[in-house]
Write a protein that holds these residues in place. Structure first.
Motif, PDB file in Angstrom:
ATOM      1  N   ARG A  71       5.467  42.297  12.827  1.00 23.99           N
ATOM      2  CA  ARG A  71       6.044  41.800  11.575  1.00 23.99           C
ATOM      3  C   ARG A  71       5.935  42.847  10.469  1.00 23.99           C
ATOM      4  NH1 ARG A  71       0.959  40.132  11.685  1.00 23.99           N
ATOM      5  NH2 ARG A  71      -0.174  39.580   9.786  1.00 23.99           N
ATOM      6  N   ILE A  74       9.094  44.551   9.365  1.00 23.31           N
ATOM      7  CA  ILE A  74      10.078  43.844   8.544  1.00 23.31           C
ATOM      8  C   ILE A  74      10.042  44.452   7.152  1.00 23.31           C
ATOM      9  CG2 ILE A  74      10.800  41.626   7.580  1.00 23.31           C
ATOM     10  CD1 ILE A  74       9.187  40.311   9.931  1.00 23.31           C
ATOM     11  N   GLU A  84       7.650  44.429   1.987  1.00 24.57           N
ATOM     12  CA  GLU A  84       6.529  45.288   2.392  1.00 24.57           C
ATOM     13  C   GLU A  84       5.576  45.581   1.232  1.00 24.57           C
ATOM     14  OE1 GLU A  84      10.147  48.117   1.933  1.00 24.57           O
ATOM     15  OE2 GLU A  84       9.802  46.050   2.528  1.00 24.57           O
ATOM     16  N   GLN A  92       3.500  37.031   1.559  1.00 28.45           N
ATOM     17  CA  GLN A  92       4.187  38.019   2.381  1.00 28.45           C
ATOM     18  C   GLN A  92       4.676  37.388   3.685  1.00 28.45           C
ATOM     19  OE1 GLN A  92       2.017  41.509   3.912  1.00 28.45           O
ATOM     20  NE2 GLN A  92       3.734  42.728   3.133  1.00 28.45           N
ATOM     21  N   GLU A  93       3.871  36.528   4.298  1.00 29.16           N
ATOM     22  CA  GLU A  93       4.293  35.860   5.534  1.00 29.16           C
ATOM     23  C   GLU A  93       5.521  34.981   5.274  1.00 29.16           C
ATOM     24  OE1 GLU A  93       3.090  36.926   8.222  1.00 29.16           O
ATOM     25  OE2 GLU A  93       1.255  37.837   7.463  1.00 29.16           O
ATOM     26  N   TYR A  96       8.443  37.253   4.843  1.00 27.08           N
ATOM     27  CA  TYR A  96       8.866  37.794   6.141  1.00 27.08           C
ATOM     28  C   TYR A  96       9.811  36.794   6.815  1.00 27.08           C
ATOM     29  CZ  TYR A  96       5.319  41.589   6.502  1.00 27.08           C
ATOM     30  OH  TYR A  96       4.566  42.723   6.342  1.00 27.08           O
TER      31      TYR A  96
END
Length: 116
Positions: A71, A74, A84, A92-93, A96
């Motif tokens: 991941r 990404i 990023e 962030q997850e 993503y």
């Protein structure tokens, strides 16, 4: 610092929007589920259980069996922010996942989306 409200929002409440976005562009629920399973390590049964329990986003990612190490590949912009560069891990997850769903809706192949 207060947590962002999306953390407590039910993943199940947003999931239909992911599907609708994909289907509007000719993609399928199965592809959305494949992306979510790839990112989180959930089995289909595990994903369905999380949806049924109406788990919040924070717990959805915290309970993920195995966040995919790929991941980190990404990259790009979602909601005006480079994924990023997001420092808060849960956000962030979430971003993503948003980015992967966007790529699906834009017609990228599953191989490219899943960073194969």
């Amino acid at each position: 610092m207060t947590k962002h409200r999306i953390y407590s929002m039910s993943f199940a409440s947003v999931y239909p929007h992911y599907i609708a976005k994909a289907e509007k562009k000719g993609r399928t629920k199965a592809e959305v589920d494949e992306i979510i399973r790839w990112l989180t390590g959930y089995t289909q049964e595990g994903l369905d259980a999380q949806l049924e329990k109406k788990t919040g986003f924070e717990d959805f990612f915290a309970d993920a069996p195995r966040l995919n190490p790929a991941r980190s590949l990404i990259t790009g912009v979602i909601c005006g922010v480079r994924v990023e560069d997001i420092e808060e891990p849960t956000m962030q997850e979430i971003r993503y996942l948003d980015k992967l769903i966007d790529e699906l809706a834009k017609g990228k192949t599953m191989e490219r989306i899943l960073r194969n």
